[in-house]
Write an enzyme that holds these catalytic residues in place. Structure first.
Site, PDB file in Angstrom:
ATOM      1  N   THR A 144       1.028   1.430  -5.899  1.00  0.00           N
ATOM      2  CA  THR A 144       0.212   0.143  -5.397  1.00  0.00           C
ATOM      3  C   THR A 144      -0.287   0.142  -4.046  1.00  0.00           C
ATOM      4  O   THR A 144       0.284   0.809  -3.402  1.00  0.00           O
ATOM      5  CB  THR A 144       1.040  -1.121  -5.760  1.00  0.00           C
ATOM      6  N   TYR A 145      -1.001  -0.702  -3.643  1.00  0.00           N
ATOM      7  CA  TYR A 145      -1.699  -0.769  -2.247  1.00  0.00           C
ATOM      8  C   TYR A 145      -0.709  -1.200  -1.238  1.00  0.00           C
ATOM      9  O   TYR A 145       0.392  -1.960  -1.416  1.00  0.00           O
ATOM     10  CB  TYR A 145      -2.662  -1.986  -2.245  1.00  0.00           C
ATOM     11  N   MET A 146      -0.608  -0.104  -0.185  1.00  0.00           N
ATOM     12  CA  MET A 146       0.390  -0.125   0.924  1.00  0.00           C
ATOM     13  C   MET A 146       0.368  -1.108   1.988  1.00  0.00           C
ATOM     14  O   MET A 146       1.269  -1.103   2.925  1.00  0.00           O
ATOM     15  CB  MET A 146       0.663   1.259   1.353  1.00  0.00           C
ATOM     16  N   ARG A 147      -0.472  -2.148   1.847  1.00  0.00           N
ATOM     17  CA  ARG A 147      -0.646  -3.013   3.089  1.00  0.00           C
ATOM     18  C   ARG A 147      -0.303  -4.500   2.298  1.00  0.00           C
ATOM     19  O   ARG A 147      -1.077  -5.039   1.880  1.00  0.00           O
ATOM     20  CB  ARG A 147      -2.014  -2.792   3.728  1.00  0.00           C
TER      21      ARG A 147
END
Length: 414
Positions: A144-147
């Site tokens: 999933t989105y890493m930020r």
């Protein structure tokens, strides 16, 4: 972004004039440098003190060996010698045995910050290296989105994770957990960093990507598993009829591995102690003393600095890698192994800013500004007014320092 540019341009311009051309200051970068320099000054001011560590190797009736350490650390060689002579002459016995069962709860799934910290500690990755590998995994649809600074997992994700745990490890390892996000201004739009398919054991095209994926998957599975159960043991021993301090040995043994089954690297070292009874006689095999010096506080590692910035509410997960990157690129810090060591340039710049702009690089100002920027983002604060309230006194302060003496003649930067 506009506020950060105004801050950076104006303050950097002054640093160019008063320190050296080509250097920079920034709203988050400068407080981060100040934190590193505060630690550096602590280290410089540190005065080491001598002390002695006394240890004994003891044998039980059943012939098992264990090592015990003196509960006191004498400050003089004479005192250490007195204890050492006494233990070599006396008859040893077990004073007490304490056994305590303890649980180890799994950690929350990764946020950007915790991912960078654990990848630094376990894999030796810099924050920028971690984010490069994570970006590639995200683009390939593997994570999933890493930020993100959220520890939430979607219902579908939890369901998939639980069925993977049951299939891989068995039903007795399944334990759904919900985690509350600790970050004060967490952006809850994204989930925690997790694999898109919990059942997929390996992913990624390079070693960095594969190692990071395994770390993310292990942490994600572990977060939904049962507690590990550990028996902690403490054996206190001494010589009979004495006034010298006790010697203790601490150990532990794993009763049930729980979530450590998915993430065995989180286990750490365990010292297993032999079974002994109260008042059991022991045989001294060897006694020794070692002279040591107290150590200064350790410098920050990249993981440590990220943890500290997060704790103080400075910066955002998406900015940590670039903050550390900027400090290195400007030659304000250099890396020695994993440690961040401020350079002479970093020292001069931080000292100049601390002396002339203490408010703007303080924890309070920086953390409060983060809050205000978040309020602008969610529509509860006026953008123009916030900018004006900050920039009017700030630009006045910058101009007022125009006549201060030039700090150093280090020559122009390349």
């Amino acid at each position: 972004r506009v506020l950060d540019r105004l801050f950076g341009y104006d303050l950097s311009g002054l640093v160019w004039k008063k320190v050296r051309y080509g250097l920079s200051a920034g709203r988050v970068q400068s407080p981060a440098l100040r934190i590193l320099m505060e630690k550096e000054r602590e280290i410089r001011a540190f005065v080491p003190e001598k002390f002695w560590v006394l240890g004994v190797d003891l044998k039980t009736k059943s012939g098992k060996m264990f090592t015990a350490i003196c509960t006191e650390e004498p400050k003089t060689g004479k005192e250490a010698e007195h204890i050492l002579k006494a233990v070599e002459k006396g008859s040893w016995e077990v004073v007490s045995v304490e056994e305590t069962e303890a649980g180890r709860t799994p950690r929350a799934p990764f946020t950007t910050s915790t991912l960078q910290q654990v990848a630094s500690t376990r894999l030796g990755f810099s924050p920028s290296r971690t984010m490069r590998a994570a970006q590639k995994l995200y683009e390939a649809g593997q994570i999933t989105y890493m930020r993100t600074d959220s520890t939430n997992l979607s219902k579908d994700a939890v369901s998939s994770i639980l069925s993977t745990i049951e299939k891989d490890f068995g039903k007795n390892y399944v334990a759904p957990h919900e985690y509350k996000t600790k970050s004060k201004n967490a952006q809850e739009a994204h989930e925690a960093v997790r694999p898109t398919n919990a059942g997929k054991i390996s992913a990624g095209k390079t070693d960095d990507e594969r190692n990071l994926y395994e770390l993310i998957r292990a942490r994600t599975l572990a977060s939904q598993m049962t507690d590990a159960r550990i028996m902690r043991t403490k054996i206190t021993s001494n010589i009979k009829d004495t006034d010298i301090p006790d010697f203790t040995a601490n150990g532990s043994r794993l009763l049930f591995d729980g979530w450590l089954k998915a993430d065995p690297d989180a286990r750490g070292e365990e010292i297993e102690l032999p079974k002994v009874a109260d008042k059991e006689s022991l045989t001294l095999v060897e006694a020794r003393s070692e002279e040591k010096e107290t150590q200064p506080p350790p410098r920050y590692t990249e993981a440590g600095l990220i943890r500290e910035l997060e704790k103080r509410g400075i910066g955002r997960p998406s900015t940590y890698a670039s903050i550390i990157g900027t400090l290195e690129n400007r030659n304000y810090v250099e890396k020695q192994g994993r440690t961040l060591l401020p350079t002479y340039t970093g020292d001069v710049v931080s000292t100049f800013l601390e002396e002339h702009f203490p408010t703007y690089i303080s924890d309070t100002f920086t953390a409060e500004m983060e809050n205000e920027l978040d309020e602008i983002a969610d529509g509860s604060r006026d953008y123009t007014k916030t900018l004006k309230d900050f920039y009017t006194p700030f630009t006045k302060d910058v101009k007022s320092k125009d006549k201060v003496e030039k700090r150093t003649n280090m020559g122009d930067a390349p």
